[in-house]
Design an enzyme around this catalytic site. Sequence first.
Site, mmCIF file in Angstrom:
data_model
loop_
_atom_site.group_PDB
_atom_site.id
_atom_site.type_symbol
_atom_site.label_atom_id
_atom_site.label_comp_id
_atom_site.label_asym_id
_atom_site.label_seq_id
_atom_site.Cartn_x
_atom_site.Cartn_y
_atom_site.Cartn_z
ATOM 1 C CD GLU A 68 1.243 5.384 -34.230
ATOM 2 O OE1 GLU A 68 1.250 6.228 -35.129
ATOM 3 O OE2 GLU A 68 0.270 5.194 -33.490
ATOM 4 C CD GLU A 93 -1.352 4.877 -27.695
ATOM 5 O OE1 GLU A 93 -2.219 5.105 -28.556
ATOM 6 O OE2 GLU A 93 -0.170 5.266 -27.813
#
Length: 367
Positions: free
Chosen positions: A152, A271
């Site tokens: 991220e 994910e």
Amino acid sequence: MNRYLSVSVSLLVLSLSSCGSQTKTLASAYADYFPIGAAFNQSNIEMYQGDLVKEFSSLTCENEMKWLNVHPSDTSYTYEAADKMVAYAKSNNLKMRGHCLVWHEAIPSDLFLAKDGSTISKADLLAKMKDHIDNVVSHFGDAVYCWDVANEVVDDSTDAMLQDGSNVYRNSPWYTICGPEFVLDAFLYAREKLDALGLSQVKLFYNDYGLALPTKREKALAMIDYLQANHCPIDGIGMQSHYHIGSFSLSEFEKSIEAYAAKGLQVQITEFDVDVYDETLATSKNAAYWYQDALPADVEAIQTAIYRRAFQVLRQHKDSVTGVTFWGVADDSTWLDKSPVEGRKNYPYVFGVDHAPKTSYYAIRDF
Ligand code: GLA
């Protein structure tokens, strides 16, 4: 029938029936495509045993390998929880994804502080990062087959990318203190250590959410260009793929896989989950419209269609897609019961609250 014949016939029937029940799992259906994984946490490894685990061929620790859990202070490394997960994966024959080495969350509160409480210098922060990466990748060694090295890092605002590239990165302390070199260095440190350990087969990934959104994809591609121009040993992109039923675009999903693969990178879905609330609707925040008791069939049908279409695309791209992991196992235990709305029951996976396969399970398994 003589006794010998009767025993043989019973054994044959027994082995045929157990063979039948063993042959078709997600893992076996995708054996010629890519590993099928799930994120597990410490409570899950108690809850999920037996046949449910056999559906998978890979495991990611939900939290147990994150910085705060393995390296809670400068001088201590704590691996007990993660080691239990490694043992569980081994005993169930699951490959492991390492998640994650460098992130702006799940870190000690003083990570970005010098001893005197002022902001740490770039050199000292990079030295801390190197110590962390060296220690963690050495500890897990070949127990993991790939690492999410950086998580991220790309800016997630919907602002278009500026021509000078100045809004490509998230404004985290990692970036404000080090600039983009921290991403490059994280990969270099990880590769150097793994190679020194004789673990050149362990692959290195960049992992993020929203990587199929056009604006964020453009920024991620700009970061990849910077990394590759600087000889970064990056092997792949992890598209987290947290969707909700109102947000999935099949064409952007496919376009993104193709764009990252065109950079010579592997692509993994790391994910995957499909939140059953359409967050574009005000009703999704109104408790009167929550599905606290059960998932309505019409909503399950929308979720199933998303899973079916996404997996079709993933199979078509099996040359570049090297893993698909759900961010959980079954609907009885999910981070989405707490986020983005605390206490709102969610049903994001292909196994239900009772662990039984949902319609989405058959849609992706029986192709
Ligand atoms: C991000 C992280 C995961 C997890 C989820 C929310 O996607 O990469 O490790 O924390 O958020 O649970």
